[in-house]
Design a protein around this motif. Structure first.
Motif, mmCIF file in Angstrom:
data_model
loop_
_atom_site.group_PDB
_atom_site.id
_atom_site.type_symbol
_atom_site.label_atom_id
_atom_site.label_comp_id
_atom_site.label_asym_id
_atom_site.label_seq_id
_atom_site.Cartn_x
_atom_site.Cartn_y
_atom_site.Cartn_z
ATOM 1 N N GLY A 3 -26.874 -0.495 4.889
ATOM 2 C CA GLY A 3 -26.440 -1.778 5.423
ATOM 3 C C GLY A 3 -25.890 -2.775 4.424
ATOM 4 N N THR A 4 -25.848 -2.412 3.162
ATOM 5 C CA THR A 4 -25.422 -3.431 2.203
ATOM 6 C C THR A 4 -24.001 -3.207 1.692
ATOM 7 O OG1 THR A 4 -26.544 -2.165 0.526
ATOM 8 C CG2 THR A 4 -27.685 -4.111 1.345
ATOM 9 N N ASN A 5 -23.404 -2.101 2.070
ATOM 10 C CA ASN A 5 -22.055 -1.881 1.562
ATOM 11 C C ASN A 5 -21.083 -2.883 2.168
ATOM 12 O OD1 ASN A 5 -23.407 0.402 0.756
ATOM 13 N ND2 ASN A 5 -21.487 1.524 0.647
ATOM 14 N N PRO A 6 -20.007 -3.135 1.446
ATOM 15 C CA PRO A 6 -19.041 -4.086 1.985
ATOM 16 C C PRO A 6 -18.414 -3.564 3.269
ATOM 17 C CG PRO A 6 -18.278 -3.102 -0.057
ATOM 18 C CD PRO A 6 -19.647 -2.595 0.153
ATOM 19 N N VAL A 7 -18.190 -4.455 4.169
ATOM 20 C CA VAL A 7 -17.476 -4.078 5.386
ATOM 21 C C VAL A 7 -16.298 -5.030 5.531
ATOM 22 C CG1 VAL A 7 -19.363 -3.050 6.693
ATOM 23 C CG2 VAL A 7 -19.077 -5.508 6.703
ATOM 24 N N ASP A 39 -26.632 -11.786 18.315
ATOM 25 C CA ASP A 39 -26.206 -11.210 17.041
ATOM 26 C C ASP A 39 -24.697 -11.434 16.907
ATOM 27 O OD1 ASP A 39 -25.459 -9.595 14.938
ATOM 28 O OD2 ASP A 39 -26.803 -7.955 15.473
ATOM 29 N N LEU A 40 -24.294 -12.108 15.867
ATOM 30 C CA LEU A 40 -22.859 -12.421 15.703
ATOM 31 C C LEU A 40 -22.011 -11.156 15.576
ATOM 32 C CD1 LEU A 40 -23.229 -15.461 13.301
ATOM 33 C CD2 LEU A 40 -22.150 -15.534 15.535
ATOM 34 N N SER A 41 -22.664 -10.039 15.261
ATOM 35 C CA SER A 41 -21.892 -8.801 15.133
ATOM 36 C C SER A 41 -21.452 -8.263 16.479
ATOM 37 C CB SER A 41 -22.730 -7.720 14.457
ATOM 38 O OG SER A 41 -23.160 -8.155 13.222
ATOM 39 N N ASP A 66 -17.538 -8.875 0.324
ATOM 40 C CA ASP A 66 -16.916 -8.968 1.628
ATOM 41 C C ASP A 66 -17.774 -8.256 2.671
ATOM 42 O OD1 ASP A 66 -14.985 -9.790 3.262
ATOM 43 O OD2 ASP A 66 -13.686 -8.074 2.966
ATOM 44 N N THR A 67 -18.257 -8.976 3.612
ATOM 45 C CA THR A 67 -19.069 -8.368 4.663
ATOM 46 C C THR A 67 -18.610 -8.909 6.004
ATOM 47 O OG1 THR A 67 -20.699 -10.130 4.761
ATOM 48 C CG2 THR A 67 -21.104 -8.393 3.141
ATOM 49 N N VAL A 68 -19.300 -8.509 7.029
ATOM 50 C CA VAL A 68 -18.980 -8.976 8.369
ATOM 51 C C VAL A 68 -19.146 -10.498 8.475
ATOM 52 C CG1 VAL A 68 -21.307 -8.538 9.208
ATOM 53 C CG2 VAL A 68 -19.415 -8.390 10.796
ATOM 54 N N LEU A 69 -19.976 -11.023 7.581
ATOM 55 C CA LEU A 69 -20.190 -12.469 7.562
ATOM 56 C C LEU A 69 -18.897 -13.201 7.168
ATOM 57 C CD1 LEU A 69 -22.344 -14.546 7.942
ATOM 58 C CD2 LEU A 69 -23.172 -14.114 5.645
ATOM 59 N N SER A 70 -18.148 -12.583 6.252
ATOM 60 C CA SER A 70 -16.874 -13.185 5.850
ATOM 61 C C SER A 70 -15.964 -13.281 7.069
ATOM 62 C CB SER A 70 -16.166 -12.349 4.783
ATOM 63 O OG SER A 70 -17.087 -11.734 3.934
ATOM 64 N N THR A 71 -16.019 -12.271 7.940
ATOM 65 C CA THR A 71 -15.177 -12.286 9.141
ATOM 66 C C THR A 71 -15.542 -13.479 10.025
ATOM 67 O OG1 THR A 71 -15.425 -9.897 9.061
ATOM 68 C CG2 THR A 71 -14.311 -10.796 10.994
ATOM 69 N N PHE A 72 -16.831 -13.731 10.142
ATOM 70 C CA PHE A 72 -17.271 -14.862 10.964
ATOM 71 C C PHE A 72 -16.759 -16.183 10.383
ATOM 72 C CE2 PHE A 72 -20.747 -18.076 11.629
ATOM 73 C CZ PHE A 72 -20.422 -18.377 12.946
ATOM 74 N N GLY A 124 -24.292 -20.119 -6.192
ATOM 75 C CA GLY A 124 -24.016 -19.355 -4.961
ATOM 76 C C GLY A 124 -25.196 -19.210 -4.024
ATOM 77 N N PHE A 125 -26.313 -19.880 -4.324
ATOM 78 C CA PHE A 125 -27.459 -19.745 -3.434
ATOM 79 C C PHE A 125 -27.086 -20.238 -2.023
ATOM 80 C CE2 PHE A 125 -31.509 -21.488 -1.643
ATOM 81 C CZ PHE A 125 -32.110 -20.257 -1.427
ATOM 82 N N CYS A 126 -27.228 -19.399 -1.055
ATOM 83 C CA CYS A 126 -26.949 -19.718 0.365
ATOM 84 C C CYS A 126 -25.546 -20.305 0.572
ATOM 85 C CB CYS A 126 -27.998 -20.682 0.911
ATOM 86 S SG CYS A 126 -29.587 -19.886 1.124
ATOM 87 N N SER A 127 -24.593 -19.855 -0.228
ATOM 88 C CA SER A 127 -23.272 -20.479 -0.157
ATOM 89 C C SER A 127 -22.600 -20.257 1.201
ATOM 90 C CB SER A 127 -22.386 -19.972 -1.285
ATOM 91 O OG SER A 127 -22.277 -18.577 -1.181
ATOM 92 N N GLN A 128 -22.857 -19.119 1.826
ATOM 93 C CA GLN A 128 -22.145 -18.871 3.087
ATOM 94 C C GLN A 128 -22.727 -19.679 4.248
ATOM 95 O OE1 GLN A 128 -21.974 -14.483 2.873
ATOM 96 N NE2 GLN A 128 -19.760 -14.730 2.943
ATOM 97 N N ALA A 129 -24.037 -19.911 4.189
ATOM 98 C CA ALA A 129 -24.634 -20.774 5.227
ATOM 99 C C ALA A 129 -24.057 -22.184 5.076
ATOM 100 C CB ALA A 129 -26.144 -20.791 5.064
ATOM 101 N N LYS A 130 -23.896 -22.573 3.815
ATOM 102 C CA LYS A 130 -23.347 -23.900 3.540
ATOM 103 C C LYS A 130 -21.921 -24.013 4.100
ATOM 104 C CE LYS A 130 -22.916 -26.876 -0.457
ATOM 105 N NZ LYS A 130 -22.863 -26.923 -1.900
ATOM 106 N N GLU A 131 -21.168 -22.938 3.872
ATOM 107 C CA GLU A 131 -19.786 -22.937 4.350
ATOM 108 C C GLU A 131 -19.747 -22.997 5.884
ATOM 109 O OE1 GLU A 131 -17.666 -19.675 2.524
ATOM 110 O OE2 GLU A 131 -15.949 -20.028 3.855
#
Ligand SMILES: Cc1cc2nc3c(=O)[nH]c(=O)nc-3n(C[C@H](O)[C@H](O)[C@H](O)COP(=O)(O)O)c2cc1C
Ligand code: SF4
Length: 792
Positions: free
Chosen positions: A449-453, A168-170, A202-208, A249-256
């Motif tokens: 679990g969906t609030n911004p972190v 888990d990346l978290s 902004d979520t924990v994913l942005s941090t990754f 924006g579909f799956c934009s973060q996976a793409k990034e």
């Protein structure tokens, strides 16, 4: 004979001595050179294709600390275009010095030795990374891991595969995996599989993702530090209902992530980016993609590499990445060689280039200014989800929700524990937060679990008066909606139209809001008391907070490991932050009422932790310690963290724990006693008897009017300090200056804590015992709807 020898010696002594000295020098030097060559790390020297007499020093995969200098090794490698700088960790005493590096300019397209997999000796360790906020990706990752493990164990090359691990990346340290491949024995080669959702907030994913970007941009790290991986592949989960196309924006973060990984690995994309729509085809797409990845891995396991012509292997021109390259090269200097060029203009080949990074650092780290986003935009699913849960969102980052105890008090059915302990009648209390965002992902959080972190505030900031007007207006509106509810008492309804207290503890982290002090001042100016709960992760903000009526710090565990497990903090230095907050609390304990809030979760932070909690109390010396059983909120996040009703302690267990804690504190000479209880909310209060007992009676209640009078300067406080010139003077007020009435008899420890003037109502079909064992279930909740509780 002797005379002849003496004569000979006198004739030839000079050349003899010179020859002997030369021989000795030559001998010593050759010994030294041999030893030096041997001592130097030469991890690449065994790579096929590189002449064995070349000395190659691998300076990377270390993450260089601030006190490390880079020095030229002084070794020439005869024209081989490899890395030639040795890392020398030099402790810089006390004073920090500018980092210096000497290097040479090599052509940008210098070939790096390609990675070779030897199927006879090497093993493949697949690592399946995932990130998940609301557990969907986690479920897919677990299913993927199962199917993939079966494949590795049954494939023709099964002996080549080590058991796939899921991470888990978290919870991992990014530095352990994304600055260089993990350190293992030389024959273990890693293959990364990354499964990610996408969040446009902004979520924990942005941090990754930021971490990947920072690693790439860090001038101290090679531009392709993950080059040692066998390969990688990314799969994204998205929602086509909200984000129908890639452009939208579909799956934009996976793409990034896929694009950053391509750069960090030197284009080792083993299989193209896969995507799936969680509302339709995600499972099917994931299965297809898994088969594709497996095919490539089978090739790799046979020593055939990523395969020629495989899209993404790095051979084919990838337009995306070329865009990336051009875009960045205009704005960024990303390696030592380019820095050298900047400093000296055109370098003369072979000349060492002295560089002082302090001079150029700002240029290196300059990031393009990004427009600030709203934390919870009105169009976002989070907004919709929170609104559905009963929150009113004010502006873009604040929220207010009417507490079930407020409703209960309006109907004369009892207030929450804050009334029993401190005198706050629930129908006069508003529950709100100026920040829906937080830097933790606590297992028991009811934010679904969906609030911004995030670890830093980087959203549009609303003005404090706008927030104040918004939350009070929304609160009154909700109270008004109660007027037709059967049982609402007219006098309480009228009283409720004047908010007296605000619990800044709803969800999120209130002190994250950069203008929190202004908001608190507005509240106090309106004679609204403030109970502020913070998560002990923001010491700087805590230290600069204006005094509040009662200041809470959540103490969710007694030690570092337990805290990591239960709060799942985003900050890497979460324990240091936590401890710093305790020290701040200690320093401010004579200025405001300070409280430890312990939330007990059976199986997580109760057993064996009494001594640890006592250590923390001893460190911060809070005025009060509130101990409360966890609320089971039944969200998927808590379920995925393994939290079930079994983790909710019975009241008897909480009481037992408190008794143990009380004993432990007494054994250390600390003056805490069990003051009060509110069995209905599974909550017990310990207080410092030297400060909150009067004539042997507990006095835990608050005189709110005195607090405001002190705040407004109508009353003089009694907190004294000795000034620089030795004068003893009043500098403010103390918590003792606004102690209220004695704790009522019915609230004292052993008496249950329910105000006899209110009417106790049991849920239909539930007995008294059942209600007390499960006190958090909303009295008004429908069956199956008992998932949230808003009283904190
Ligand atoms: C606040 C929010 C923002 C989202 N943004 C996007 C988006 O920009 N693009 C997309 O494809 N999906 C988006 N989604 C859908 C999620 O990626 C999808 O629901 C995913 O399954 C969530 O995975 P998780 O449960 O593992 O966190 C968003 C969902 C939420 C709740
Ligand atoms: S600190 Fe509070 S808001 Fe943040 S995750 Fe934990 S319970 Fe939720």
């Amino acid at each position: 004979m002797c005379t002849e020898l003496v004569l000979l010696w006198h004739t030839y002594r000079v050349p003899v001595i010179l020859s002997a000295v030369s021989l000795a020098v030559f001998f010593r030097y050759s010994q030294y050179s041999r030893r030096r060559t041997k001592d130097l790390p030469s991890t690449l020297s065994s790579v096929p294709g590189i002449p064995s007499d070349k000395v190659i020093v691998d300076l990377r995969p270390e993450w260089l600390p601030g006190n490390t200098t880079l020095e030229s090794s002084g070794l020439e490698s005869n024209g081989y275009a490899g890395v030639r700088t040795a890392v020398v960790a030099a402790k810089v005493k006390e004073k920090r010095q500018p980092k210096k590096i000497q290097g040479q300019k090599f052509p940008r397209n210098t070939p790096t030795p390609s990675f070779i997999f030897d199927p006879t000796t090497d093993r493949i360790q697949p690592l399946v990374f995932f990130q998940s906020l609301s557990a969907t990706t986690e479920a897919y990752a677990s299913e993927f891991h199962g199917a993939f493990t079966v494949w590795t164990s049954k494939s023709a090359q099964s002996a080549t595969f080590l058991e796939p691990q899921v991470l888990d990346l978290s919870y991992i340290e990014f530095d352990d995996y994304f600055i260089s491949p993990p350190k293992a024995d030389l024959n273990t080669k890693y293959f990364y599989i990354i499964l990610l959702p996408t969040y446009n907030i902004d979520t924990v994913l942005s941090t990754f993702l930021e971490n990947l970007q920072e690693t790439h941009n860090d001038f101290r790290i090679d531009t392709s530090p993950l080059n040692g991986l066998l390969g990688y592949s990314v799969f994204g989960f998205g929602d086509k209902e909200g984000w129908p196309t890639e452009d939208e924006g579909f799956c934009s973060q996976a793409k990034e992530a896929d694009r950053w990984m391509a750069r960090l690995t030197g284009r080792k994309r083993a299989y193209p980016l896969g995507t799936g729509d969680v509302k339709s085809d995600a499972q099917q797409r994931l299965d297809e993609w898994r088969c594709g990845v497996q095919d490539i891995l089978a090739e790799v396991a046979q020593g055939r590499g990523l395969g020629e012509g495989v899209a993404g292997s790095g051979d084919a021109a990838e337009s995306d990445e070329e865009d990336f390259e051009t875009e960045e090269s205009a704005t960024r200097i990303d390696d030592v060689e380019e820095l050298g060029l900047m400093v000296n203009g055109t370098p003369t080949s072979g000349d060492p280039i002295p560089i002082d990074f302090t001079t150029y650092k700002s240029k290196v780290t300059t990031k393009p200014v990004q427009a600030l986003k709203e934390m919870v935009p009105i169009t976002s699913p989070t907004h919709a989800s929170l609104t559905k849960q009963g929150y009113t969102i004010i502006g873009s980052h604040s929220g207010v929700k009417i507490c079930r105890w407020t409703k209960s008090a309006l109907r004369g059915r009892g207030s929450c524990y804050k009334y029993s302990f401190y005198g706050i009648a629930s129908h006069l209390c508003m529950e709100a937060t100026p920040s829906l965002s937080c830097s933790n992902k606590c297992v028991f959080c009811w934010r679904h679990g969906t609030n911004p972190v995030g670890t830093t505030w980087r959203w549009v900031t609303d003005a404090p008066d706008v927030i104040f007007d918004g939350i009070t207006e929304a609160h009154y509106k909700k109270i008004k909606m109660m007027k037709g509810v059967p049982g609402v008492r007219a006098e309480r309804f009228a009283e409720a139209m004047r908010i007296r207290h605000c619990a800044l503890s709803l969800v999120g982290e209130p002190i994250f809001y950069p203008r929190i002090n202004e908001l608190l001042n507005i509240m106090h100016g309106n004679r609204i008391s403030t109970f502020l709960v913070c998560n002990a992760q923001h010491p700087a903000q805590l230290a600069s907070l204006v005094p509040v009526t009662q200041l809470y710090v959540s103490i969710d565990a007694s030690n570092k490991e337990s805290l990591r497990k239960i709060d799942r903090p985003l900050h890497r230095d979460f324990w240091e932050r936590f401890c710093a907050c305790l020290d701040i609390l200690r320093n401010r304990r004579f200025e405001q009422r300070t409280v430890f809030r312990l939330t007990l979760v059976k199986g997580f932070n109760m057993a064996e932790e009494v001594k640890g909690y006592a250590n923390l109390v001893e460190r911060a010396l809070p005025g009060f310690v509130e101990v409360k059983g966890v609320t089971f909120c039944g969200t998927s996040t808590s379920k995925s963290a393994g939290l079930t009703m079994q983790n909710v302690p019975f009241y008897e267990e909480v009481a037992e724990f408190v008794k143990e804690l009380g004993k432990e504190l007494s054994s250390r000479g600390l003056t805490y006693g069990i003051a009060a209880e509110h069995a209905h909310s599974c909550c017990v209060l310990l207080a410092d008897s030297t400060r909150f007992q009067r004539d042997g009676r507990w006095a835990t209640r608050i005189d709110f009017e005195r607090f405001f009078d002190l705040y407004e300067g109508k009353l003089q406080g009694t907190r004294r300090e000795t000034s620089a010139d030795g004068q003893d003077e009043v500098v403010g007020w103390r918590p003792e200056d606004y102690v209220g009435d004695d704790t009522p008899e019915w609230a004292l420890w052993g008496n249950g804590g329910f105000d006899p003037r209110d009417v106790r109502v049991w849920r239909k079909g539930k007995g008294k015992k059942n209600e007390e064992q499960n006190p958090e279930v909303d009295l008004d909740a429908k069956k199956g709807d008992a998932t949230t509780l808003v009283e904190i």
